[in-house]
Design a protein around this motif. Structure first.
Motif, PDB file in Angstrom:
ATOM      1  N   ASP A  44       0.670  -1.315  -0.005  1.00  0.00           N
ATOM      2  CA  ASP A  44      -0.043  -0.006  -0.080  1.00  0.00           C
ATOM      3  C   ASP A  44       0.953   1.324  -0.011  1.00  0.00           C
ATOM      4  OD1 ASP A  44       1.024   0.296   2.632  1.00  0.00           O
ATOM      5  OD2 ASP A  44      -0.936  -0.422   3.595  1.00  0.00           O
ATOM      6  N   ALA A  45       0.270   2.640  -0.157  1.00  0.00           N
ATOM      7  CA  ALA A  45       1.089   3.780  -0.197  1.00  0.00           C
ATOM      8  C   ALA A  45       2.030   3.906   1.100  1.00  0.00           C
ATOM      9  CB  ALA A  45      -0.048   4.891  -0.430  1.00  0.00           C
ATOM     10  N   ASP A  46       1.195   3.706   2.168  1.00  0.00           N
ATOM     11  CA  ASP A  46       2.157   3.985   3.341  1.00  0.00           C
ATOM     12  C   ASP A  46       3.469   2.950   3.376  1.00  0.00           C
ATOM     13  OD1 ASP A  46       0.326   5.839   4.767  1.00  0.00           O
ATOM     14  OD2 ASP A  46      -1.080   4.072   5.120  1.00  0.00           O
ATOM     15  N   GLU A  93       2.411  13.290 -13.256  1.00  0.00           N
ATOM     16  CA  GLU A  93       1.837  12.995 -11.964  1.00  0.00           C
ATOM     17  C   GLU A  93       0.455  12.044 -12.306  1.00  0.00           C
ATOM     18  OE1 GLU A  93      -0.366  17.123 -11.436  1.00  0.00           O
ATOM     19  OE2 GLU A  93       1.014  16.475 -10.123  1.00  0.00           O
ATOM     20  N   ASP A 125      -3.018   3.773  -8.772  1.00  0.00           N
ATOM     21  CA  ASP A 125      -3.558   4.821  -7.715  1.00  0.00           C
ATOM     22  C   ASP A 125      -2.486   4.549  -6.498  1.00  0.00           C
ATOM     23  OD1 ASP A 125      -5.604   5.034  -9.196  1.00  0.00           O
ATOM     24  OD2 ASP A 125      -7.003   4.020  -8.189  1.00  0.00           O
ATOM     25  N   VAL A 126      -2.134   3.386  -6.360  1.00  0.00           N
ATOM     26  CA  VAL A 126      -1.121   3.048  -5.002  1.00  0.00           C
ATOM     27  C   VAL A 126       0.175   4.016  -5.020  1.00  0.00           C
ATOM     28  CG1 VAL A 126      -0.370   1.208  -5.608  1.00  0.00           C
ATOM     29  CG2 VAL A 126      -0.197   1.744  -3.400  1.00  0.00           C
ATOM     30  N   LYS A 175       0.676   6.657  -7.172  1.00  0.00           N
ATOM     31  CA  LYS A 175       0.466   8.172  -6.891  1.00  0.00           C
ATOM     32  C   LYS A 175      -0.116   8.490  -5.683  1.00  0.00           C
ATOM     33  CE  LYS A 175      -2.462   7.795 -11.229  1.00  0.00           C
ATOM     34  NZ  LYS A 175      -3.921   7.946 -11.802  1.00  0.00           N
ATOM     35  N   GLN A 176      -0.570   7.768  -4.762  1.00  0.00           N
ATOM     36  CA  GLN A 176      -0.860   8.097  -3.319  1.00  0.00           C
ATOM     37  C   GLN A 176       0.443   8.031  -2.513  1.00  0.00           C
ATOM     38  OE1 GLN A 176      -3.363   4.772  -2.254  1.00  0.00           O
ATOM     39  NE2 GLN A 176      -5.216   5.611  -3.492  1.00  0.00           N
ATOM     40  N   LEU A 196       2.277  11.554  -3.239  1.00  0.00           N
ATOM     41  CA  LEU A 196       1.796  12.509  -2.301  1.00  0.00           C
ATOM     42  C   LEU A 196       2.679  12.491  -0.936  1.00  0.00           C
ATOM     43  CD1 LEU A 196      -1.813  12.528  -3.223  1.00  0.00           C
ATOM     44  CD2 LEU A 196      -0.180  14.251  -3.856  1.00  0.00           C
ATOM     45  N   LEU A 197       2.848  11.254  -0.255  1.00  0.00           N
ATOM     46  CA  LEU A 197       3.023  11.109   0.997  1.00  0.00           C
ATOM     47  C   LEU A 197       4.426  11.443   0.974  1.00  0.00           C
ATOM     48  CD1 LEU A 197       1.663   7.378   2.130  1.00  0.00           C
ATOM     49  CD2 LEU A 197       0.943   9.966   2.806  1.00  0.00           C
TER      50      LEU A 197
END
Lengths: 346, 346
Positions: free
Chosen positions: B158-160, B193, B198-199, B201-202, B205-206
């Motif tokens: 995941d993004a985190d 961008e 999606d993951v 792109k997220q 951002l982080l």
């Protein structure tokens, strides 16, 4: 079959219309039965043709038409924006010409996402096809070619979509490379069935249980060029990164090799001698001939050229498009997909 | 700091313990302060050492201990099965030795999934770390190195998790390659961008909003070796396929080059000439020195060697493990992750 017309987006690539015109002039000679429509800025294209094509026979010159367009799709344009606001772009009109039956195929070196979105909107997917896919040939160590899909049309895919990519890839291998029973493999991070993301494992089950594809199992990136499969299936994110990473690696080694060969007069001389002897032996690795990724699964033939393709590379993309149109690839894919679906439902 | 002990899984690789012992003998000379524990079949290892290590000084020989184990993890063993049934394997015991404080680091050339599962179970992740990751250096066109993670520990992220990989990668670039402000990039199918899953792109951002990493944006596969970033982040499936695809490409070009250079006396002369002049210029491309992927984010140092590593390649993996243990990498990663988390919560 009826006379073939190919639409060419003349404004698409990074290098502008001059390479497109150079490729077109070559294509006029090789494909005397095909007509061409250039979409783009008419004054500019006319000027180019008057300069570059003046040696052409009148009959050949007559096979080129120009369809004037006022807009250009930029590489960083959002596909959604292009759909709404670039309706008179050279890319959009090239696709519209197919949709309206004025052409059977088109070639563009422009923004992949926009090309995909426009083709999807105007040409529609074939009945039963879940998603269109980008497919292209890659060289293999046997001196042959394998087909790799998806190369970026679908960043994420479910198992049914990956399965269908295997079916569509199988049709193309049969139609265009004449292999009777193409070997299909899934690109994965290991060859054992326990390896990889769930969606890849699920796709493996679907492929293994289908009598419509000759499924080989998983192959790893290290065997991408080993010729162990005729069609290699993955999602568009994976395919894009695998292929471009290899480009990066090849460029790094090539540049380093060039530097070190130029570093000594004797090696420069030897390279010159070898080059004369071995041009043929290396030709199969020349990336130009692999230019041209086909957007498959649509009611029409759409071929995407590399953005900074040379005239020779763009010519290869034209060849791909004509071959697919001549074999009526969309119909073949449609027939096979229908067949698979009908037997799944019985 | 206290004297360092390195545990080595002597039965892991495809080539068996002989290359492990050869690498160990070299390491004994280069690291006079380090003790070594070989885990594996004692009679076999004793015989190997008696044959290969008889020239060693008694003091060096005394720095090698053998910990007898009765099982071997096979390449196709399921990680879950290994956890339950391979509790006396050379791989498991090498990790247990760290867990019990008898060693500070271990090296194995065995089954990555099993190594990951055992290390995860016995060493536990550091507080605040979401997932351990496999990280390894890759060469770049500037003649330097970049770090790539994850290479296969986590097929999906995941993004985190991707964000945290950026943070951990940043620490390693600082600790091991001494870069004060490492440039972090995300591997994606485009640099705009709007591109990619999606993951990804997220995660972008982080990373862009964190003051703990020097985020550069997306890079494409074609720039994997361009030296545009010091740390390149992706999920384990993507990293594994990108890296192995490049191995495949490199092997194809290398084999073809070798064949065509051997085909003529002139080219054999060329190779001889270049080799003498340019051994150094090419050494940075020698894959041996990049062997050794580190499993980071755990309470201990675990380095995975390539399954069919040569003795020199396995030696590089030993070097990596010792460097990480000496810089107390787990503590550094823990400190930074704590710092990031605390500031996210305030």
């Amino acid at each position: 079959m009826a006379k073939l017309t190919l639409a060419i987006d003349a404004m698409g690539g990074d290098r502008g219309p001059s390479i497109v015109v150079a490729a077109l002039i070559r294509a006029l000679q090789s494909f005397p039965e095909v007509d061409f429509i250039l979409t783009g800025d008419e004054p500019r294209l006319k000027a180019l043709l008057n300069r570059e094509a003046k040696h052409l026979k009148a009959t050949d010159r007559a096979r080129i038409r120009i369809h004037h367009t006022t807009q250009i799709v930029q590489m960083d344009d959002k596909p959604s924006q292009c759909l709404r606001h670039k309706t008179d772009s050279s890319m959009r009109i090239a696709i519209d010409l197919i949709a309206e039956g004025d052409a059977q195929a088109c070639v563009s070196a422009g923004n992949t996402g926009a090309l995909m979105a426009m083709a999807y909107l105007r040409l529609k997917v074939l009945p039963g096809v879940l998603r269109p896919a980008l497919i292209a040939p890659i060289p293999n160590e046997q001196g042959g070619q394998s087909l790799l899909l998806d190369l970026g049309a679908n960043p994420q895919c479910d198992a049914d979509t990956l399965f269908q990519f295997g079916v569509m890839g199988s049709v193309i291998a049969q139609e265009l490379t004449g292999i009777s029973e193409p070997r299909i493999a899934l690109l994965n991070m290991g060859t054992e069935e326990i390896k990889g993301p769930d969606v890849v494992k699920q796709a493996a089950l679907l492929l293994a249980n289908s009598k419509h594809v000759h499924y080989q199992g998983f192959i790893e990136g290290s065997d991408l060029f080993a010729g162990k499969a005729d069609v290699i299936v993955c999602d568009g994110f994976t395919g894009n990164i695998a292929l471009k990473s290899c480009e990066g690696m090849a460029r790094m080694v090539y540049d380093h090799l060039k530097r070190s060969l130029k570093s000594h007069w004797l090696s420069r001389a030897l390279v010159w001698l070898l080059y004369r002897r071995q041009r043929k032996a290396w030709s199969w690795l020349n990336p130009d001939q692999y230019n041209g990724a086909s957007l498959i699964g649509l009611r029409g033939v759409v071929v995407k050229s590399h953005g900074n393709a040379s005239a020779n590379a763009f010519y290869s993309a034209i060849e791909h498009a004509i071959a697919e149109a001549e074999s009526d690839l969309p119909k073949r894919i449609h027939d096979r997909v229908e067949q698979v679906l009908s037997e799944q439902h019985t």
